[in-house]
Design a protein around this motif. Structure first.
Motif, PDB file in Angstrom:
ATOM      1  N   ALA A 100      -4.488 -12.944  -0.879  1.00  0.00           N
ATOM      2  CA  ALA A 100      -3.664 -11.738  -0.833  1.00  0.00           C
ATOM      3  C   ALA A 100      -3.103 -11.513   0.562  1.00  0.00           C
ATOM      4  CB  ALA A 100      -4.492 -10.516  -1.249  1.00  0.00           C
ATOM      5  N   LEU A 101      -1.823 -11.172   0.616  1.00  0.00           N
ATOM      6  CA  LEU A 101      -1.176 -10.705   1.838  1.00  0.00           C
ATOM      7  C   LEU A 101      -0.896  -9.227   1.647  1.00  0.00           C
ATOM      8  CD1 LEU A 101       1.198 -13.727   2.258  1.00  0.00           C
ATOM      9  CD2 LEU A 101      -0.480 -13.005   3.964  1.00  0.00           C
ATOM     10  N   VAL A 102      -1.437  -8.406   2.528  1.00  0.00           N
ATOM     11  CA  VAL A 102      -1.388  -6.958   2.340  1.00  0.00           C
ATOM     12  C   VAL A 102      -0.421  -6.323   3.333  1.00  0.00           C
ATOM     13  CG1 VAL A 102      -2.738  -4.839   2.200  1.00  0.00           C
ATOM     14  CG2 VAL A 102      -3.812  -7.026   1.610  1.00  0.00           C
ATOM     15  N   PHE A 103       0.545  -5.571   2.808  1.00  0.00           N
ATOM     16  CA  PHE A 103       1.529  -4.879   3.635  1.00  0.00           C
ATOM     17  C   PHE A 103       1.310  -3.372   3.518  1.00  0.00           C
ATOM     18  CE2 PHE A 103       3.196  -8.994   2.695  1.00  0.00           C
ATOM     19  CZ  PHE A 103       3.879  -9.381   3.843  1.00  0.00           C
ATOM     20  N   GLY A 104       1.401  -2.680   4.640  1.00  0.00           N
ATOM     21  CA  GLY A 104       1.085  -1.258   4.678  1.00  0.00           C
ATOM     22  C   GLY A 104       2.258  -0.350   4.348  1.00  0.00           C
TER      23      GLY A 104
ATOM     24  N   MET B  49       0.836  -1.197   0.000  1.00  0.00           N
ATOM     25  CA  MET B  49       0.000   0.000   0.000  1.00  0.00           C
ATOM     26  C   MET B  49       0.874   1.251   0.000  1.00  0.00           C
ATOM     27  SD  MET B  49      -3.269  -0.615  -0.054  1.00  0.00           S
ATOM     28  CE  MET B  49      -3.719   1.069   0.337  1.00  0.00           C
ATOM     29  N   GLU B  50       0.788   2.040  -1.077  1.00  0.00           N
ATOM     30  CA  GLU B  50       1.414   3.366  -1.142  1.00  0.00           C
ATOM     31  C   GLU B  50       2.862   3.360  -0.648  1.00  0.00           C
ATOM     32  OE1 GLU B  50      -1.157   6.099   0.874  1.00  0.00           O
ATOM     33  OE2 GLU B  50      -2.812   5.777  -0.535  1.00  0.00           O
ATOM     34  N   THR B  51       3.653   2.424  -1.185  1.00  0.00           N
ATOM     35  CA  THR B  51       5.059   2.345  -0.794  1.00  0.00           C
ATOM     36  C   THR B  51       5.774   3.650  -1.124  1.00  0.00           C
ATOM     37  OG1 THR B  51       4.913   0.029  -1.448  1.00  0.00           O
ATOM     38  CG2 THR B  51       7.101   0.884  -0.953  1.00  0.00           C
ATOM     39  N   SER B  52       6.532   4.189  -0.157  1.00  0.00           N
ATOM     40  CA  SER B  52       7.164   5.499  -0.320  1.00  0.00           C
ATOM     41  C   SER B  52       8.444   5.447  -1.140  1.00  0.00           C
ATOM     42  CB  SER B  52       7.479   6.116   1.056  1.00  0.00           C
ATOM     43  OG  SER B  52       6.302   6.301   1.802  1.00  0.00           O
ATOM     44  N   HIS B  53       9.228   4.397  -0.976  1.00  0.00           N
ATOM     45  CA  HIS B  53      10.553   4.346  -1.593  1.00  0.00           C
ATOM     46  C   HIS B  53      10.657   3.178  -2.571  1.00  0.00           C
ATOM     47  CE1 HIS B  53      11.734   7.348   1.334  1.00  0.00           C
ATOM     48  NE2 HIS B  53      11.301   6.555   2.304  1.00  0.00           N
ATOM     49  N   GLY B  54      11.103   3.485  -3.777  1.00  0.00           N
ATOM     50  CA  GLY B  54      11.230   2.447  -4.796  1.00  0.00           C
ATOM     51  C   GLY B  54      12.152   1.323  -4.381  1.00  0.00           C
ATOM     52  N   GLY B  55      13.209   1.661  -3.614  1.00  0.00           N
ATOM     53  CA  GLY B  55      14.135   0.623  -3.166  1.00  0.00           C
ATOM     54  C   GLY B  55      13.462  -0.448  -2.332  1.00  0.00           C
ATOM     55  N   ASN B  56      12.475  -0.062  -1.552  1.00  0.00           N
ATOM     56  CA  ASN B  56      11.756  -1.037  -0.733  1.00  0.00           C
ATOM     57  C   ASN B  56      10.967  -2.015  -1.591  1.00  0.00           C
ATOM     58  OD1 ASN B  56      12.693   0.002   1.674  1.00  0.00           O
ATOM     59  ND2 ASN B  56      10.986   1.414   1.916  1.00  0.00           N
ATOM     60  N   ILE B  57      10.453  -1.521  -2.715  1.00  0.00           N
ATOM     61  CA  ILE B  57       9.739  -2.416  -3.629  1.00  0.00           C
ATOM     62  C   ILE B  57      10.701  -3.449  -4.202  1.00  0.00           C
ATOM     63  CG2 ILE B  57       8.404  -2.552  -5.773  1.00  0.00           C
ATOM     64  CD1 ILE B  57       7.347   0.263  -5.157  1.00  0.00           C
ATOM     65  N   GLY B  58      11.927  -3.002  -4.513  1.00  0.00           N
ATOM     66  CA  GLY B  58      12.943  -3.934  -4.994  1.00  0.00           C
ATOM     67  C   GLY B  58      13.284  -4.978  -3.953  1.00  0.00           C
TER      68      GLY B  58
END
Length: 232
Positions: free
Chosen positions: A101-105, A1-10
């Motif tokens: 689905a596993l949902v992370f905030g 949900m609304e991840t702030s930093h692209g690195g965290n998505i990686g």
């Protein structure tokens, strides 16, 4: 949900690929795609390339038969809670019937209460009470590891005989229920949020299938007077 930093998505993509997961759904990411995401994915580029982008949580999980939200904090309205191992057992069971689905905030604030209300269960990762904050990639790694272990044990239940209700179906029921309660004069506007939260917990606990949802919505329509109107 609304991840702030692209690195965290990686980092999430890397954790997923380590544990044989490959379907990543992003809800309104603040930065994506980015070079940092690709760098921190460390070879899990395919997961990033195939990630789906959504405008809302409802859209992202509409076709799922089970939605589990993650949270490090206790909430005023207590949702059914699981630890990571219990979560993995449940996920493996339900995955026989459909998508899960596993949902992370968000990194800083997690999931809102409104978003948690769209989840069947809440999973909490036990940690040092004096330092319990896990970053996003770490949280995904812990849950993904437990899923991998359950998969290796082969713990998967048979699919249900009747079609399970999906998240989108449940949200349709809740909207209909709230409107019906208003129409029959039962809902007190001052207490409507608290009542609806309790009713959502009740129906999530009951785990109705699609046929049962149709029956429930038929009863709501009758209570609203629609069937009586058709007879006249």
């Amino acid at each position: 949900m609304e991840t702030s930093h692209g690195g965290n998505i990686g980092a999430v993509a890397r954790a997923m690929k380590n544990m044989c997961l490959d379907e990543l759904a992003l809800v309104q990411p603040k930065q994506f795609p980015t070079e940092e995401a690709m760098a921190r994915a460390s070879g899990a580029d395919d997961i990033l390339h195939e990630a789906s982008i959504h405008q809302s949580l409802d859209e992202a999980v509409a076709d799922c038969v089970l939605v589990v939200g993650t949270s490090a904090r206790q909430r005023t309205v207590r949702w059914p809670q699981l630890d990571p191992r219990e979560c993995a057992e449940l996920v493996m069971q339900r995955s026989a019937s459909g998508k899960v689905a596993l949902v992370f905030g968000r990194e800083r604030t997690g999931l809102t209460n409104a978003e948690l209300e769209r989840c069947n269960y809440l999973v909490n990762i036990p940690a040092n009470p004096r330092y319990s904050s896990l970053n996003l990639g770490m949280a995904v790694q812990v849950i993904s590891y437990e899923l991998m272990m359950q998969s290796r044990l082969g713990r998967q239940a048979d699919a249900k005989t009747h079609a399970p209700a999906r998240a989108g179906d449940m949200q349709g029921l809740f909207k209909h229920l709230e409107q019906a309660l208003e129409d029959i004069g039962f809902l007190d506007p001052r207490k409507s949020d608290k009542l609806m939260r309790r009713l959502k917990r009740l129906f999530y606990r009951a785990e109705p299938d699609l046929d049962e949802l149709k029956i429930l919505r038929g009863i709501l329509s009758a209570a609203q007077g629609r069937k009586s109107a058709r007879r006249e």
